[in-house]
Design a protein around this motif. Structure first.
Motif, PDB file in Angstrom:
ATOM      1  N   ILE A   7      30.113 -76.027 -31.701  1.00  0.00           N
ATOM      2  CA  ILE A   7      29.992 -74.598 -32.016  1.00  0.00           C
ATOM      3  C   ILE A   7      28.537 -74.240 -32.303  1.00  0.00           C
ATOM      4  N   SER A   8      27.864 -75.099 -33.092  1.00  0.00           N
ATOM      5  CA  SER A   8      26.455 -74.856 -33.415  1.00  0.00           C
ATOM      6  C   SER A   8      25.585 -74.887 -32.154  1.00  0.00           C
ATOM      7  N   GLN A   9      25.867 -75.831 -31.269  1.00  0.00           N
ATOM      8  CA  GLN A   9      25.105 -75.931 -30.031  1.00  0.00           C
ATOM      9  C   GLN A   9      25.331 -74.697 -29.147  1.00  0.00           C
ATOM     10  N   GLY A  10      26.546 -74.176 -29.129  1.00  0.00           N
ATOM     11  CA  GLY A  10      26.837 -72.981 -28.338  1.00  0.00           C
ATOM     12  C   GLY A  10      26.119 -71.763 -28.870  1.00  0.00           C
ATOM     13  N   ILE A  11      26.042 -71.632 -30.198  1.00  0.00           N
ATOM     14  CA  ILE A  11      25.335 -70.494 -30.795  1.00  0.00           C
ATOM     15  C   ILE A  11      23.843 -70.560 -30.486  1.00  0.00           C
ATOM     16  N   LYS A  12      23.262 -71.754 -30.570  1.00  0.00           N
ATOM     17  CA  LYS A  12      21.830 -71.910 -30.299  1.00  0.00           C
ATOM     18  C   LYS A  12      21.491 -71.562 -28.848  1.00  0.00           C
ATOM     19  N   THR A  13      22.256 -72.074 -27.902  1.00  0.00           N
ATOM     20  CA  THR A  13      21.983 -71.805 -26.486  1.00  0.00           C
ATOM     21  C   THR A  13      22.200 -70.333 -26.151  1.00  0.00           C
ATOM     22  N   THR A  14      23.227 -69.721 -26.763  1.00  0.00           N
ATOM     23  CA  THR A  14      23.465 -68.289 -26.520  1.00  0.00           C
ATOM     24  C   THR A  14      22.323 -67.448 -27.065  1.00  0.00           C
ATOM     25  N   TRP A  15      21.852 -67.767 -28.270  1.00  0.00           N
ATOM     26  CA  TRP A  15      20.736 -67.026 -28.863  1.00  0.00           C
ATOM     27  C   TRP A  15      19.451 -67.201 -28.040  1.00  0.00           C
ATOM     28  N   LYS A  16      19.243 -68.403 -27.495  1.00  0.00           N
ATOM     29  CA  LYS A  16      18.042 -68.644 -26.685  1.00  0.00           C
ATOM     30  C   LYS A  16      18.063 -67.792 -25.414  1.00  0.00           C
ATOM     31  N   GLY A  17      19.240 -67.735 -24.758  1.00  0.00           N
ATOM     32  CA  GLY A  17      19.339 -66.921 -23.555  1.00  0.00           C
ATOM     33  C   GLY A  17      19.224 -65.441 -23.850  1.00  0.00           C
ATOM     34  N   MET A  18      19.824 -64.975 -24.938  1.00  0.00           N
ATOM     35  CA  MET A  18      19.760 -63.559 -25.299  1.00  0.00           C
ATOM     36  C   MET A  18      18.360 -63.157 -25.728  1.00  0.00           C
ATOM     37  N   SER A  19      17.657 -64.050 -26.435  1.00  0.00           N
ATOM     38  CA  SER A  19      16.285 -63.733 -26.851  1.00  0.00           C
ATOM     39  C   SER A  19      15.369 -63.587 -25.650  1.00  0.00           C
ATOM     40  N   LEU A  20      15.597 -64.413 -24.625  1.00  0.00           N
ATOM     41  CA  LEU A  20      14.803 -64.309 -23.401  1.00  0.00           C
ATOM     42  C   LEU A  20      15.077 -62.988 -22.697  1.00  0.00           C
ATOM     43  N   SER A  21      16.337 -62.577 -22.662  1.00  0.00           N
ATOM     44  CA  SER A  21      16.698 -61.300 -22.030  1.00  0.00           C
ATOM     45  C   SER A  21      16.120 -60.128 -22.809  1.00  0.00           C
ATOM     46  N   ILE A  22      16.162 -60.205 -24.143  1.00  0.00           N
ATOM     47  CA  ILE A  22      15.618 -59.128 -24.970  1.00  0.00           C
ATOM     48  C   ILE A  22      14.110 -59.017 -24.786  1.00  0.00           C
ATOM     49  N   ARG A  23      13.437 -60.164 -24.672  1.00  0.00           N
ATOM     50  CA  ARG A  23      11.986 -60.139 -24.487  1.00  0.00           C
ATOM     51  C   ARG A  23      11.606 -59.476 -23.169  1.00  0.00           C
ATOM     52  N   TYR A  24      12.334 -59.822 -22.083  1.00  0.00           N
ATOM     53  CA  TYR A  24      12.057 -59.182 -20.805  1.00  0.00           C
ATOM     54  C   TYR A  24      12.420 -57.693 -20.835  1.00  0.00           C
ATOM     55  N   PHE A  25      13.443 -57.346 -21.620  1.00  0.00           N
ATOM     56  CA  PHE A  25      13.835 -55.935 -21.733  1.00  0.00           C
ATOM     57  C   PHE A  25      12.726 -55.114 -22.394  1.00  0.00           C
ATOM     58  N   ILE A  26      12.088 -55.696 -23.402  1.00  0.00           N
ATOM     59  CA  ILE A  26      10.984 -55.001 -24.081  1.00  0.00           C
ATOM     60  C   ILE A  26       9.761 -54.903 -23.162  1.00  0.00           C
ATOM     61  N   GLN A  27       9.477 -55.982 -22.423  1.00  0.00           N
ATOM     62  CA  GLN A  27       8.321 -55.969 -21.528  1.00  0.00           C
ATOM     63  C   GLN A  27       8.512 -55.038 -20.334  1.00  0.00           C
ATOM     64  N   ALA A  28       9.775 -54.690 -20.032  1.00  0.00           N
ATOM     65  CA  ALA A  28      10.050 -53.841 -18.870  1.00  0.00           C
ATOM     66  C   ALA A  28       9.641 -52.393 -19.082  1.00  0.00           C
TER      67      ALA A  28
END
Length: 216
Positions: A7-28
């Motif tokens: 469960i902890s590993q799933g939360i970490k990987t999900t947060w990593k992918g979402m943070s990358l998407s949020i960063r590109y969303f801000i840069q867009a």
């Protein structure tokens, strides 16, 4: 323990992918300029969006590239080198020889062959550029036209010959008559003796007799 670890590993990987998407969303929020690959700052604005409204907006393309083929038929000597070197056989040529020199190309090369047919099928072309390299008069080049998509594949067949069907028939007959007159004016060669006749002749006899030593 393994259950909670997954469960902890799933939360970490999900947060990593979402943070990358949020960063590109801000840069867009900022968009890149329409710059060519050769520009100095082409790779410096990699974090900005690069969506263009094609075909209303287009990215500049390099001058030296492998795009649509074009043949300047007035400079073509119909040497057939481009068709022979093509690895996919996308060039079709039908030459008609002329009994006399037709003219000269822009570089002074004499023209002796008519181009009854010079077709290039761009649907077969692999854009290797070999045909433009072997062309002796440099009449075959690649233009900057890259967008020639169509719903009919036959539209990819580009014809560069300027001869009509009537002209093709006349020029073909003209060269045939020239060949016939040339063959008629040629002196006849003496008849060659057949090998069968030569084999029928008897073998030549020796001019002397061999001496046989007498027995003592």
């Amino acid at each position: 323990m393994s259950y909670f670890k997954n469960i902890s590993q799933g939360i970490k990987t999900t947060w990593k992918g979402m943070s990358l998407s949020i960063r590109y969303f801000i840069q867009a929020r900022k968009s890149r300029k329409k710059e060519a690959v050769t520009d100095a700052n082409y790779f410096s604005d990699a974090n900005r969006t690069f969506t263009v409204q094609y075909p209303h907006e287009q990215i500049p393309i390099p001058d030296h590239g492998r795009y649509q083929l074009h043949n300047e038929i007035d400079d073509c000597i119909v040497c057939d080198k481009c068709a022979k070197v093509c690895p996919v056989d996308c060039i079709e040529i039908e030459p008609i020889r002329s009994p006399e020199v037709l003219g000269q190309t822009s570089d002074g090369t004499p023209l002796r062959i008519h181009a009854a047919k010079f077709d290039i099928d761009m649907s077969k072309c692999c854009f290797c550029g070999l045909c433009t390299v072997v062309c002796p008069t440099e009449c075959l080049t690649m233009t900057k036209e890259f967008d020639f998509s169509t719903t009919d594949i036959l539209d990819h067949n580009f014809s560069f010959s300027k001869m009509t069907d009537k002209e093709i028939t006349e020029k073909s007959k003209e060269f045939e008559d020239y060949q016939a007159a040339k063959l008629k004016a040629k002196p006849e060669l003496p008849a060659i003796k057949k090998e069968v006749d030569v084999m029928k002749k008897p073998a030549a006899k020796p001019v002397f007799k061999p001496r046989i030593p007498k027995k003592k």
